[in-house]
Design an enzyme around this catalytic site. Structure first.
Site: not given
Length: 541
Positions: A93-94, A390, A60
């Site tokens: 998020t990445t 998530d 994550d």
């Protein structure tokens, strides 16, 4: 010769101008390289060991960014956007870090050639505005009135979010579980009403969803084993009272003349306790939960009357039980009427792995649920928890905003084509800069290919060709090393994820571009040259 004017404290580090901007961009590149390989279903995981020696394995982006102790001031903005994406949408998020890094990388040559940063910022803002409108325009709306359709959509969104995590093999199983969990909640979809409990041992498939509340058996005294462990439609009392004998306060002084008086004091103590217990028993309660300890006398008393008790229940568990079973938390045992007691269909205690859990099923006001996760290693269960978090966030977002786009690099390629076409219709420097942003958007499909070991150039060429011919949902297909229509393949993401990611990445890039000077104060007495040391007693060296 004019003497140089010293404005800043000695040891202050100040760097400015173009070299400073370039150095900030390079620092951000270094961070993007750290999370770059975690993107997508074939992404690798990172093992991060903190200074206490605790190992975390994660895929994550936000978790990795939090654990990397970043000191570079400009690079910290990337950590902030990853955290904001995590808090706002939960997934992507990445991608957001990658996009911000790539935007900066694409405009680095322009900075080196002397284009003023504000021109770049203006072009980026304009491009972001265009891109967000384009997403809103082409995203697909899902009818909310059709419950089965909506459920299918949510499961696909959850499966897409889980596809890039460690639990990707069981994504169907978990997607179902996550959607069930979110559907149980009320209109506001509060996150804290989904409890996550981790139990080591067993396989991932042994994880279960309890429609109601489950918590670990609390510390118990003798007599606990004699209590029944299963009830149908019990009344549940939620207390915030200690049910045990207290040791006297050390400074209390009671003067007694004879043994009888002393005995009456001791008896009074016992009577207070027994009085409390009797009131609880007479209210018809079968399950007693208290935030404070329940002593051995009380445990034995309840056991003799076929009642179940648990003391020292964690605060959040007690509150969730209250939400699910009704009733309210009492601080006194006076008037325990039916309206302050909760109830549920079945209460039982089960052995799950090495732990025993108390489960409340079939709660009348069940607006809460508990996911009990199983798995081998501790790090693995923790990563499962992060992955499910998530997925839960994504499902919540998809319920609130009902438009979706195709993932797997499809939407990025479409936006890239749109910006490129637009840039050819305008004159001036903006044309080059918007073209640069269009190129930057291709990083997502490119990185998906790189992480899966495909030939990125070849696949991107195919994608550009498809998008130019109007195949707007074509993206990378990981399973066949080719391109595919990801909308048909059900790789769906809520549009809000992409909008948030692009605006956050573009804002971060503009922020870093508009900084042209960094001034670092020397730490007081830290890094700066220390004062000369004497020999003590005020004598010089």
């Amino acid at each position: 010769m004019q003497p140089s004017i010293i404005l800043l404290k000695e040891g202050t580090d100040s760097s400015q101008g173009k070299p400073q901007l370039i150095s900030n961009i390079n620092a951000c590149q270094a961070i993007t390289d750290a999370v770059r390989t975690t993107l997508g279903p074939r992404g690798m995981d990172k093992l991060i060991v903190d200074d206490n020696g605790k190992a975390t394995i994660s895929n994550d982006g936000a978790t990795i960014m939090k654990l990397l102790d970043i000191v570079h001031p400009a690079a910290k903005t990337l950590v902030d956007i990853a955290n904001s994406q995590d808090a706002e949408v939960g997934d992507g998020t990445t991608s957001v870090v990658l996009l911000a890094g790539e935007f900066l990388k694409q405009c680095k040559p322009f900075i080196e050639e002397g284009v003023h940063p504000q021109i770049i910022v203006r072009a980026f803002r304009k491009a972001t505005f265009l891109v967000v409108n384009k997403i809103k325009e082409i995203s697909v709306k899902i009818p909310k009135d059709d419950k089965t359709e909506q459920r299918k959509l949510l499961e696909k969104c959850a499966a897409t979010a889980l596809g890039s995590k460690l639990v990707a093999h069981q994504k169907e199983f978990f997607a179902k579980m996550v959607v069930d969990a979110v559907m149980i909640l009320d209109e506001l979809l509060p996150l804290n009403m989904i409890g996550m409990k981790k139990v080591q041992g067993g396989g991932l498939e042994d994880s279960l969803l309890v429609e109601g509340v489950a918590f670990k058996k609390t510390f118990s005294y003798a007599g606990f084993e004699m209590q029944p462990k299963k009830y149908k439609n019990p009344k549940i009392a939620l207390l915030n009272i200690e049910l045990e004998l207290k040791a006297e306060k050390e400074n209390a002084e009671v003067r007694v003349d004879n043994v009888e008086e002393y005995q009456s004091i001791v008896d009074a103590e016992w009577n207070i306790l027994y009085d409390k217990l009797e009131k609880i028993h007479l209210s018809g309660t079968k399950v007693v939960l208290s935030k404070l300890p329940i002593g051995d006398v009380a445990t034995q008393y309840f056991a003799d009357r076929d009642m179940f008790c648990a003391g020292r229940v964690a605060d959040e568990d007690l509150k969730r039980t209250m939400k699910a079973c009704g009733g309210s938390i009492q601080t006194t045992v006076q008037n325990l009427t039916d309206d302050v007691l909760g109830t549920c269909e079945i209460f039982d205690e089960r052995q799950i792995g090495g732990e025993r859990y108390n489960l409340f099923n079939g709660c009348p006001q069940a607006k809460t649920c508990t996911i009990i996760m199983r798995g081998g290693a501790e790090q693995f269960i923790e990563e499962t928890e992060r992955s499910l978090h998530d997925a839960i966030m994504i499902v919540r977002r998809a319920i609130k905003n009902d438009s979706v786009v195709a993932g797997g690099g499809a939407i990025e390629m479409e936006l890239s084509k749109y910006l490129r076409d637009y840039s050819r219709t305008i004159a001036g420097k903006e044309q080059l800069l918007i073209g640069a942003m269009a190129k930057a958007l291709e990083i997502i499909p490119r990185q998906l290919c790189d992480n899966a070991g495909f030939d990125a150039t070849n696949i991107l060429n195919k994608l550009r060709q498809k998008h130019a011919q109007g195949g707007r949902w074509f993206g990378v297909d990981i399973t066949t090393e080719d391109i595919a229509d990801n909308y048909v393949a059900c790789v769906w993401e809520p549009a809000v994820v992409k909008i948030n990611a692009l605006t956050a990445a573009s804002e971060a890039a503009c922020l870093i571009l508009s900084v042209d000077e960094t001034i670092k104060n020397p730490k007081s007495g830290g890094d700066g040259p220390g004062a000369p040391r004497g020999r003590g007693r005020g004598r010089p060296m």
